[in-house]
Write an enzyme that holds these catalytic residues in place. Structure first.
Site, PDB file in Angstrom:
ATOM      1  N   HIS A 105      57.438 -30.047   9.054  1.00  0.00           N
ATOM      2  CA  HIS A 105      56.657 -31.053   8.330  1.00  0.00           C
ATOM      3  C   HIS A 105      55.225 -30.518   8.171  1.00  0.00           C
ATOM      4  O   HIS A 105      54.741 -29.789   9.036  1.00  0.00           O
ATOM      5  CB  HIS A 105      56.661 -32.326   9.186  1.00  0.00           C
ATOM      6  CG  HIS A 105      56.137 -33.549   8.514  1.00  0.00           C
ATOM      7  ND1 HIS A 105      54.793 -33.804   8.390  1.00  0.00           N
ATOM      8  CD2 HIS A 105      56.775 -34.588   7.944  1.00  0.00           C
ATOM      9  CE1 HIS A 105      54.637 -34.970   7.770  1.00  0.00           C
ATOM     10  NE2 HIS A 105      55.826 -35.470   7.486  1.00  0.00           N
ATOM     11  N   ASP A 182      57.770 -31.354  18.395  1.00  0.00           N
ATOM     12  CA  ASP A 182      57.412 -32.508  17.569  1.00  0.00           C
ATOM     13  C   ASP A 182      58.601 -33.464  17.558  1.00  0.00           C
ATOM     14  O   ASP A 182      59.613 -33.207  16.911  1.00  0.00           O
ATOM     15  CB  ASP A 182      57.072 -32.032  16.150  1.00  0.00           C
ATOM     16  CG  ASP A 182      56.808 -33.190  15.204  1.00  0.00           C
ATOM     17  OD1 ASP A 182      56.923 -34.352  15.639  1.00  0.00           O
ATOM     18  OD2 ASP A 182      56.490 -32.933  14.028  1.00  0.00           O
ATOM     19  N   GLN A 185      60.837 -37.226  14.753  1.00  0.00           N
ATOM     20  CA  GLN A 185      62.194 -37.618  14.371  1.00  0.00           C
ATOM     21  C   GLN A 185      63.156 -37.466  15.546  1.00  0.00           C
ATOM     22  O   GLN A 185      64.365 -37.520  15.363  1.00  0.00           O
ATOM     23  CB  GLN A 185      62.696 -36.764  13.195  1.00  0.00           C
ATOM     24  CG  GLN A 185      61.861 -36.845  11.953  1.00  0.00           C
ATOM     25  CD  GLN A 185      61.940 -38.207  11.273  1.00  0.00           C
ATOM     26  OE1 GLN A 185      62.846 -38.991  11.523  1.00  0.00           O
ATOM     27  NE2 GLN A 185      60.971 -38.493  10.417  1.00  0.00           N
ATOM     28  N   LYS A 208      58.076 -45.140  14.056  1.00  0.00           N
ATOM     29  CA  LYS A 208      59.397 -44.693  13.614  1.00  0.00           C
ATOM     30  C   LYS A 208      60.489 -45.164  14.576  1.00  0.00           C
ATOM     31  O   LYS A 208      61.659 -44.880  14.381  1.00  0.00           O
ATOM     32  CB  LYS A 208      59.429 -43.166  13.513  1.00  0.00           C
ATOM     33  CG  LYS A 208      58.578 -42.618  12.366  1.00  0.00           C
ATOM     34  CD  LYS A 208      58.855 -41.152  12.178  1.00  0.00           C
ATOM     35  CE  LYS A 208      57.747 -40.426  11.443  1.00  0.00           C
ATOM     36  NZ  LYS A 208      57.693 -40.740  10.024  1.00  0.00           N
ATOM     37  N   CYS A 348      57.053 -34.116   2.575  1.00  0.00           N
ATOM     38  CA  CYS A 348      56.034 -33.359   3.320  1.00  0.00           C
ATOM     39  C   CYS A 348      56.583 -32.016   3.823  1.00  0.00           C
ATOM     40  O   CYS A 348      56.194 -31.546   4.893  1.00  0.00           O
ATOM     41  CB  CYS A 348      55.472 -34.159   4.490  1.00  0.00           C
ATOM     42  SG  CYS A 348      54.591 -35.626   3.971  1.00  0.00           S
TER      43      CYS A 348
END
Lengths: 395, 149
Positions: A105, A182, A185, A208, A348
Site C-alpha cells: 500500500h 503492516d 488488513q 477496519k 493505493c
C-alpha cells in the site's frame, strides 16, 4: 441505497460498526467526558482509567507482553510514519537498505521513500509472482547485511493475498534487520500474536475492525520502543519542562503528545469484545468461504478477469477483478445504482497496477457480517454491467 | 435520482465506442492537446485544424472509462465547425452547468446526457477532463490571436 437494500462490500476500506461501539462513543460524550491524565476529579480519573484499560485490552488482543508497548496513533499510516520519523531517523543512514515489496500500500512505501531521500538510503523491493504472491527465490540477494529494516503487509488490500512472512522475518533477523508488519488488513481478519510472529513493529487501524476512525495502533518490542526518541512534542509526552530544555515521559506517553482521541480506544474495546465473541478463526473461515463462493460464481461468468492467487489458504476476504473492456469506475457506478458498494480504482497500489498494466480493479471485500446472498446480488449487478455494455458492442 | 438510473444510456454508450465520426488522429494538425488524470488513468487527446478562427476539423482519442470517452466524443462533435468564440462560450457554459445547481442553456440531448452525470459527484471529473482541457487551450489560442491582431 438508491431505493435498494445496501450491499456493503467495501469493508477492506472501512468496516461497519456494531451498536456496542456506537453506544460506547455516545456514552463517553454524554456521561464520561473529561480530559485524561491530569484531573484530580472523578470524571477525569474515570476517563483515564477507561482509556488505559483499553490499552491493556488491545495488548492482550495481539498477544503483546504489556500495555506500555501499545502506542495510540490516528491510523496505521501514522503508526508507520512514527516509526520512520523516530526509529528510522536514528537508525537508517547513507547506503543502508530498506526492503519493501511491489504489492505494498502507498502508506507502506511513501514514508520509506521520504526517509530514504533524507538519509540517502536505498529501497529494495521483493518482486511478485504472476499470481501476486511474493517471489522469495532471491531473498538472500535482497535482504543483506546492509538491510536495516524489512516491511511487509500481512495481507494485501489490493488482491487479498496473505503473505508468507515467516521466511522474510527470519531472514531479516538473521541479517540483523528489524521487521515491520503492516496489519491494517491483518488484525481485522486473522488471529494475531506478535510474540509468536516475532515482529519488531506491528501497526493496524481500529476502523477496519469494527472500531471508530481516528485510532491507529503501533506495537513495538519494548527494548526498541524504549530507545526511540520522541516524535511530536507537547503535553503528555514530557516529564519536566524547563525554559531551555525538557525531559520526556516514559512509554507509552513519550510517543503520544497532546489530548488524544479519548473515546477511540474506549469504544474500540467493545469492537474487540465483539470480534472475540465471534472468534477470529471463525471470522477468517467465514470470509474464505465467501471468497470461494464468489470466485466460483465469477469464474462461471463471461468476460471476467480475476486477480490474486488461486490458493485459498493464502487469501483473505477480498476478490479483485475486472469486467473485460469496461473501466472499473463504470462498473462501480452501475453497481452503485443497484445499492452495491464496492471499491474501484488502484486501491493505493499504483506500482502494482502499473506492473499488471491496468488502470485499476474492482474490489469486493468481505467481513463477518457479509453473506452469500450479497455475493449473489453482486453477480446479478455484474450481469447488468455486461448487459449495458453489450448493447454498445452489438451496435 | 430519475436521471441517475439512465446514466449509461444509448447516447452515452454509443459515444463511448471508438467508431465515432471524430475518433482518431488528424495528420499535421494545427493544434494538439492532451490531458491525463493520474488518479484513474483517464487520458484524452485532441487534434484541431483552425482556419480564420473557425474550427474546421477536430478529432479526439480517449482512453479510460465510458463517461470520459463519451464526453470527449460529444465535445468534439459539438465543436466541429464552430467559431472560436462560440466554442469558448459553449465550453464555459457547459462547465458552469456541470458545477452549478441550475442549467442556464438549452442543451442538446447529448449534452443533457452528459449533464445527468452531475448526480454522480465522483464522476464529474470524468466528464470535465476534456472540457477543462479545451477551455484552457482555446482561451490561450484566442489570446494569442488577439495579440497578433
Amino acid at each position: 441505497m438508491n431505493g435498494k437494500p445496501l450491499v456493503f462490500l467495501d469493508s477492506a476500506a472501512s468496516s461497519q460498526k456494531p451498536f456496542q461501539v456506537i453506544d460506547a462513543i455516545e456514552k463517553y460524550y454524554r456521561e464520561e467526558n473529561a480530559n485524561i491524565h491530569r484531573g484530580v476529579y472523578y470524571l477525569s480519573q474515570n476517563a483515564t482509567e477507561l482509556y488505559e484499560r483499553a490499552r491493556i485490552k488491545i495488548s492482550d488482543f495481539i498477544g503483546a507482553k504489556c500495555a506500555k508497548v501499545i502506542i495510540y496513533t490516528r491510523n496505521a499510516t501514522e503508526s508507520i510514519n512514527l516509526v520512520a520519523q523516530t526509529w528510522g531517523r536514528e537508525n537508517i543512514g547513507r547506503g543502508d537498505e530498506i526492503v519493501l515489496n511491489e504489492l505494498e500500500h502507498h502508506s507502506n512505501i511513501v514514508p520509506w521513500q521520504m526517509l530514504a531521500k533524507e538519509k540517502s538510503a536505498v529501497l529494495k523491493y521483493i518482486p511478485l509472482n504472476p499470481d501476486s504472491t511474493l517471489n522469495l527465490e532471491n531473498l538472500d540477494e535482497i535482504i543483506t547485511y546492509k538491510t536495516k529494516l524489512v516491511v511487509c503487509s500481512q495481507m494485501s488490500n489490493a488482491t487479498g493475498t496473505i503473505h508468507t512472512i515467516k521466511p522474510i522475518i527470519q531472514k531479516a533477523h538473521e541479517k540483523g534487520a528489524l521487521f515491520l508488519l503492516d496489519g491494517a488488513q491483518g488484525a481485522c481478519h486473522l488471529k494475531i500474536n506478535v510474540k509468536d510472529l516475532d515482529v519488531d513493529f506491528y501497526v493496524f487501524s481500529a476502523h477496519k475492525m469494527l472500531g471508530p476512525t481516528g485510532l491507529g495502533i503501533l506495537y513495538g518490542k519494548e527494548e526498541i520502543l524504549e530507545k526511540m526518541p520522541p516524535w511530536m512534542g507537547g503535553g503528555d509526552m514530557i516529564s519536566e519542562v524547563h525554559l531551555n530544555h525538557s525531559t520526556y515521559a516514559e512509554l507509552p506517553a513519550r510517543l503520544e503528545a497532546g489530548t488524544p482521541h479519548i473515546s477511540g480506544p474506549i469504544a474500540f474495546t467493545y469492537a474487540l469484545d465483539y470480534l472475540e465473541s465471534v472468534g477470529m478463526d471463525a471470522i477468517h473461515e467465514h470470509e474464505v468461504d465467501l471468497v470461494r463462493y464468489g470466485i466460483e460464481k465469477l469464474q462461471k461468468m463471461p468476460g471476467i478477469t480475476l486477480y490474486g492467487t488461486n490458493d485459498l489458504s493464502k487469501r483473505g476476504g477480498i476478490i479483485s477483478f475486472n469486467v473485460n473492456g469496461v473501466h472499473p469506475h463504470d462498473v462501480g457506478s452501475i453497481l452503485d445504482e443497484q445499492g452495491i458498494a464496492i471499491r474501484v480504482g488502484h486501491h493505493c497500489c499504483q506500482p502494482f497496477m502499473r506492473k499488471m498494466q491496468i488502470a485499476g480493479t474492482c474490489r469486493a471485500s468481505f467481513y463477518l457480517y457479509n453473506t452469500k446472498e450479497e455475493i449473489d446480488a453482486l453477480i446479478k449487478g455484474l450481469y447488468q454491467v455486461l448487459n449495458i455494455f453489450s448493447r454498445v458492442a452489438k451496435k | 435520482v430519475s436521471l441517475k438510473n439512465d446514466i449509461y444510456n444509448s447516447i452515452l454508450l454509443s459515444h463511448s465506442s471508438e467508431e465515432g465520426t471524430n475518433y482518431g488522429e488528424i495528420k499535421n494538425p494545427d493544434y494538439f492537446f492532451s490531458s491525463l488524470n493520474r488518479l484513474c488513468g483517464d487520458e484524452v487527446e485532441f487534434y484541431l485544424i483552425l482556419k480564420n478562427n473557425l474550427i474546421e476539423k477536430i478529432s479526439y482519442k480517449a482512453k479510460g472509462c465510458a463517461i470520459c470517452k463519451a464526453s470527449a466524443s460529444i465535445l468534439a462533435s459539438h465543436l466541429h465547425s464552430k467559431k472560436l468564440t462560440e466554442a469558448i462560450f459553449l465550453l464555459e457554459h457547459f462547465i458552469d452547468s456541470m458545477k452549478l445547481e441550475n442549467t442556464v442553456l438549452d442543451l442538446s440531448n447529448e449534452l443533457n446526457s452528459l449533464l445527468a452525470i452531475k448526480t454522480l459527484p465522483s464522476r464529474i471529473r470524468c466528464v470535465l477532463l476534456s472540457w477543462d482541457l479545451l477551455q484552457k487551450e482555446l482561451k490561450i489560442i484566442q489570446n494569442q490571436t488577439k495579440e497578433t491582431i
